[in-house]
Design an enzyme around this catalytic site. Structure first.
Site, PDB file in Angstrom:
ATOM      1  CE  LYS A 101      -3.837  -2.377   2.266  1.00  0.00           C
ATOM      2  NZ  LYS A 101      -4.574  -2.663   3.513  1.00  0.00           N
ATOM      3  CD  GLN A 149      -3.294  -4.407   6.534  1.00  0.00           C
ATOM      4  OE1 GLN A 149      -3.169  -3.386   5.857  1.00  0.00           O
ATOM      5  NE2 GLN A 149      -3.990  -5.448   6.118  1.00  0.00           N
ATOM      6  CG  ASP A 152      -8.999   0.565   5.380  1.00  0.00           C
ATOM      7  OD1 ASP A 152      -8.819   0.431   4.145  1.00  0.00           O
ATOM      8  OD2 ASP A 152      -8.158   0.212   6.226  1.00  0.00           O
TER       9      ASP A 152
END
Ligand code: NDP
Length: 294
Positions: free
Chosen positions: A54, A98, A121
């Site tokens: 990422k 994450q 997200d």
């Protein structure tokens, strides 16, 4: 019939180029340099790899990325304090935590601590709730589901009235994909481990999205001829002919499905590249939103 292969790499490259151009424009016209913070707790090797990928993708499109690593035994308050610090930083427009977090941490609380305006997200409960409600708009939609929809759009799928089957009901893939398909006027069936007569249900799908994490589970004869198949699954199986003795496969048995479907994503090279591309889209959006909110 052999299905059209939906080239996720190509479509993701197009999305990344769009982000790159708009990021340069934002910097030049407004002096805003989009920034993404990646919070990584613990030593899960796959999570380390994802964060690395990422951050590399950010660098390639001119988004600044910041890494924040906490130890495996980090406490709930340590993780939440870090998130709060990042919420307050003007150079950080998006925060990704994450997943999965180590088991002792309360994932829901951590995700709820992320500022709504930085929730790139799309896992904040308010954004997830808005996604599930008619007439409400989430600020951000999770990257993998958004990528699935973009792949379908680029394939020219007719959404309205189509029968869509989503295989899997996770918070990060299955449920948000189903919500997005409903928003696109599909008639949606969500399947899971308790679904009866799965092959029969899947045979009714004009659009099938598979996100179960079971290697090659969906067979070609479960698929309606001409259906569009998006395979989110990423499973590693043994393959003695491969260099490292294994290879990645999806949740769909590609060899048999490609003979029946109208269009299908490969694994790898389908949904995977889209996930990162859509995270970049969300980060750019967060930076643009920061201007509107002063
Ligand atoms: P989860 O394990 O969280 O969810 C799996 C879902 O599949 C659950 O809803 C489960 O049902 C259902 N399921 C499991 N076994 C069966 C079965 N035999 N029959 C019917 N349904 C079943 O997985 P994720 O949603 O996180 O991920 C799914 C897959 O997508 C994985 O392979 C993952 O690696 C991949 N993935 C890929 C991404 C990408 O960028 N390409 C991003 C994220 C995920 P129940 O709820 O009843 O347990």
């Amino acid at each position: 019939m052999t299905a059209k292969i939906i080239d996720g790499k190509l479509i993701a490259a197009k999305v990344r180029q769009e982000v790159k151009d708009k990021t340069a424009e934002l910097l030049a016209s407004k002096g805003v340099h989009p920034g993404l913070a990646a919070v990584l707790v613990g030593d899960n090797p796959a999570s380390h790899t994802y964060v690395k990928m990422k951050r590399k993708a950010c660098a390639e499109v001119g988004i600044e990325s910041f890494g924040f690593d906490l130890p495996q035994d980090a406490s709930q308050s340590q993780v939440e304090s870090l998130v709060q610090e990042l919420n307050a930083r003007p150079d950080i427009h998006g925060i990704l935590v994450q997943l999965p977090l180590p088991a002792h941490l309360d994932e829901e609380k951590v995700l709820a601590a992320v500022g709504l305006n930085k929730d790139v997200d799309g896992f904040h409960p308010l954004n997830a709730g808005r996604l599930a409600q008619k007439g409400r708009e989430p600020d951000f939609v999770p990257a993998t589901p958004a990528g699935v929809i973009r792949l379908l759009e680029e394939t020219g799928v007719q959404f309205s009235g189509a029968n869509a089957v989503v295989l899997g009901r996770s918070n990060i893939v299955g449920m948000p994909v189903a919500m997005l398909l409903v928003r696109n006027d599909c008639t949606v069936t969500i399947c899971h481990s308790r679904t009866k007569n799965l092959p029969e249900v899947i045979r009714g799908a004009d659009i099938l999205v598979a996100a179960v994490g079971r290697a090659q589970m969906v067979k070609g004869d479960w698929i309606k001829p001409g259906a569009v198949v998006i395979d989110v699954g990423t499973n590693r199986i043994n393959d003695s002919s491969a260099k490292d003795g294994s290879r990645l496969v999806g949740d769909v048995d590609f060899e048999s499905a490609v003979e029946v479907a109208g269009a299908i994503t490969p694994v790898p090279g389908g949904v995977g590249p889209m996930t990162i591309a859509m995270l970049l889209v969300n980060t750019l959006r967060a930076a643009e939103m920061s201007l509107k909110k002063g």
